[in-house]
Design an enzyme around this catalytic site. Structure first.
Site, PDB file in Angstrom:
ATOM      1  N   ASP A  32     -22.653  10.281 -15.742  1.00  0.00           N
ATOM      2  CA  ASP A  32     -21.222  10.401 -15.478  1.00  0.00           C
ATOM      3  C   ASP A  32     -20.988  11.847 -15.054  1.00  0.00           C
ATOM      4  O   ASP A  32     -21.864  12.705 -15.217  1.00  0.00           O
ATOM      5  CB  ASP A  32     -20.410  10.060 -16.733  1.00  0.00           C
ATOM      6  CG  ASP A  32     -18.968   9.674 -16.405  1.00  0.00           C
ATOM      7  OD1 ASP A  32     -18.644   8.480 -16.512  1.00  0.00           O
ATOM      8  OD2 ASP A  32     -18.177  10.560 -16.026  1.00  0.00           O
ATOM      9  N   PHE A  70     -20.957   1.547 -12.142  1.00  0.00           N
ATOM     10  CA  PHE A  70     -19.565   1.483 -12.553  1.00  0.00           C
ATOM     11  C   PHE A  70     -18.859   2.824 -12.352  1.00  0.00           C
ATOM     12  O   PHE A  70     -17.689   2.952 -12.682  1.00  0.00           O
ATOM     13  CB  PHE A  70     -19.459   1.065 -14.023  1.00  0.00           C
ATOM     14  CG  PHE A  70     -19.387  -0.430 -14.226  1.00  0.00           C
ATOM     15  CD1 PHE A  70     -18.288  -1.001 -14.843  1.00  0.00           C
ATOM     16  CD2 PHE A  70     -20.416  -1.259 -13.798  1.00  0.00           C
ATOM     17  CE1 PHE A  70     -18.208  -2.378 -15.026  1.00  0.00           C
ATOM     18  CE2 PHE A  70     -20.348  -2.624 -13.981  1.00  0.00           C
ATOM     19  CZ  PHE A  70     -19.247  -3.192 -14.596  1.00  0.00           C
ATOM     20  N   HIS A 112      -8.952  -5.428  -5.715  1.00  0.00           N
ATOM     21  CA  HIS A 112      -8.233  -4.648  -4.711  1.00  0.00           C
ATOM     22  C   HIS A 112      -8.915  -4.668  -3.346  1.00  0.00           C
ATOM     23  O   HIS A 112      -8.306  -4.262  -2.358  1.00  0.00           O
ATOM     24  CB  HIS A 112      -8.007  -3.229  -5.214  1.00  0.00           C
ATOM     25  CG  HIS A 112      -7.210  -3.205  -6.484  1.00  0.00           C
ATOM     26  ND1 HIS A 112      -5.932  -3.702  -6.562  1.00  0.00           N
ATOM     27  CD2 HIS A 112      -7.530  -2.796  -7.743  1.00  0.00           C
ATOM     28  CE1 HIS A 112      -5.487  -3.595  -7.802  1.00  0.00           C
ATOM     29  NE2 HIS A 112      -6.438  -3.041  -8.532  1.00  0.00           N
ATOM     30  N   TYR A 135      -8.314   2.882  -2.313  1.00  0.00           N
ATOM     31  CA  TYR A 135      -9.209   2.480  -3.401  1.00  0.00           C
ATOM     32  C   TYR A 135      -9.838   1.120  -3.107  1.00  0.00           C
ATOM     33  O   TYR A 135     -11.052   0.930  -3.242  1.00  0.00           O
ATOM     34  CB  TYR A 135      -8.426   2.442  -4.710  1.00  0.00           C
ATOM     35  CG  TYR A 135      -9.215   1.949  -5.902  1.00  0.00           C
ATOM     36  CD1 TYR A 135     -10.175   2.755  -6.503  1.00  0.00           C
ATOM     37  CD2 TYR A 135      -9.003   0.679  -6.418  1.00  0.00           C
ATOM     38  CE1 TYR A 135     -10.904   2.300  -7.595  1.00  0.00           C
ATOM     39  CE2 TYR A 135      -9.729   0.221  -7.506  1.00  0.00           C
ATOM     40  CZ  TYR A 135     -10.676   1.039  -8.085  1.00  0.00           C
ATOM     41  OH  TYR A 135     -11.397   0.580  -9.155  1.00  0.00           O
ATOM     42  N   ARG A 172       1.244 -10.495 -15.004  1.00  0.00           N
ATOM     43  CA  ARG A 172       0.093 -10.604 -14.109  1.00  0.00           C
ATOM     44  C   ARG A 172      -1.192 -10.818 -14.893  1.00  0.00           C
ATOM     45  O   ARG A 172      -2.059 -11.607 -14.497  1.00  0.00           O
ATOM     46  CB  ARG A 172      -0.017  -9.342 -13.251  1.00  0.00           C
ATOM     47  CG  ARG A 172      -1.261  -9.291 -12.362  1.00  0.00           C
ATOM     48  CD  ARG A 172      -1.253  -8.069 -11.452  1.00  0.00           C
ATOM     49  NE  ARG A 172      -2.465  -7.971 -10.656  1.00  0.00           N
ATOM     50  CZ  ARG A 172      -3.498  -7.203 -10.945  1.00  0.00           C
ATOM     51  NH1 ARG A 172      -3.466  -6.423 -12.037  1.00  0.00           N
ATOM     52  NH2 ARG A 172      -4.559  -7.163 -10.164  1.00  0.00           N
TER      53      ARG A 172
END
Length: 277
Positions: A32, A70, A112, A135, A172
């Site tokens: 990370d 990820f 998305h 994005y 949602r």
């Protein structure tokens, strides 16, 4: 497996994957951009690295069986800020995986990538890309990158189009919820399935109101167990009436579909960054 690599290990979802992944391999290398990810497990190795820096990323994948990617900037921002971590970072992962002969990339894609489809239009894994933000565009880029590396270089990829992996707090999410247990199961199936080629699957639990169709991805053996319907009565009773003309309510991308390009969805709608992927 001998070695797995997990990027985005400090994130909300990446941190939940560490223990399950560590149980699947002799060595789990986690990375990370954060300085620390807390206490390490017995077979975990942590290396701080910037996804946009190929010299930092390439050595991490040496000897790896698979990489679970990820790591990303998880919000809408101007394209210039998205370019390094989400576009160049994806290229660096796939190219490094190819250089080192890694078998498969498991990628945290997102709804998305197809977020501008209307909610009354149930979508399957084969619909054309229709991103709602820069994005989402980055997710389209990485999916296409994964397909190209499979077809040109034989590097398998499983792209997980995650809807919303967080507690159910809005209407949602009654359809889009992916529970943490189902998320872990989804990643495990993406790793354990013997042959995947290039595959796309929606990351969503077994919700009565799930707005996407995973029929064509059944070869991955993903069988979610949780259902957001248990929250529906309370959520709908407390929610304000939804505006069918508002893209945030009407399109699959939710709030990301309703914001101007380059402006944060998390800030404008007071979302936690765990709410989306």
């Amino acid at each position: 497996m001998k070695k797995l690599v997990l990027t985005g290990a400090a994130g909300s979802l990446g941190s939940r994957l560490r223990a399950p992944l560590a149980a699947m391999c002799d060595e789990l290398l986690i990375t990370d951009i954060a300085e620390s990810v807390g206490e390490l497990g017995a077979n975990e190795i942590y290396v701080q690295a910037d996804l946009a820096d190929m010299n930092a990323i390439k050595p991490l994948l040496e000897g790896a069986d698979m990489v679970i990617h990820f790591g990303a900037l998880v919000d809408e921002v101007p394209f210039e800020e998205m370019l390094g971590p989400n576009f160049i970072g994806a290229y660096n992962i796939w190219e490094a995986a190819h250089i080192h002969g890694v078998r498969r990339v498991v990628y945290a894609s997102s709804i998305h990538a197809v977020g501008m489809y209307p909610k009354n239009e149930a979508i399957d894994i084969n619909v054309a890309h229709r991103p709602d933000t820069f994005y989402g565009l980055a997710k389209c880029f990485a999916e296409d990158l994964g397909r190209m590396y499979w077809e040109k270089r034989g590097l398998e990829a499983v792209c997980l189009r995650i809807l919303s992996c967080a507690p159910v707090t809005n209407p949602r999410a009654v359809g889009s919820w992916l529970s943490y247990d189902d998320m872990i199961h989804l990643v495990e199936r993406a790793i354990n399935t013997p042959i995947t080629g290039f595959s796309v699957i929606y990351g969503v639990s077994d919700n009565d109101r799930a707005p996407v169709d995973n029929t064509a991805a059944r070869h991955l053996g993903y069988r979610p167990k949780d259902n957001a319907e248990q929250f529906a009565e309370k959520i709908f009773a407390e929610a304000e009436p939804l505006d069918p003309q508002n893209p945030s309510h009407y399109r699959h991308g939710g709030p990301f579909a309703g914001i101007p390009l380059g402006q944060s969805a998390m800030d404008q709608f007071n979302f936690d960054k765990a709410d989306e992927d």
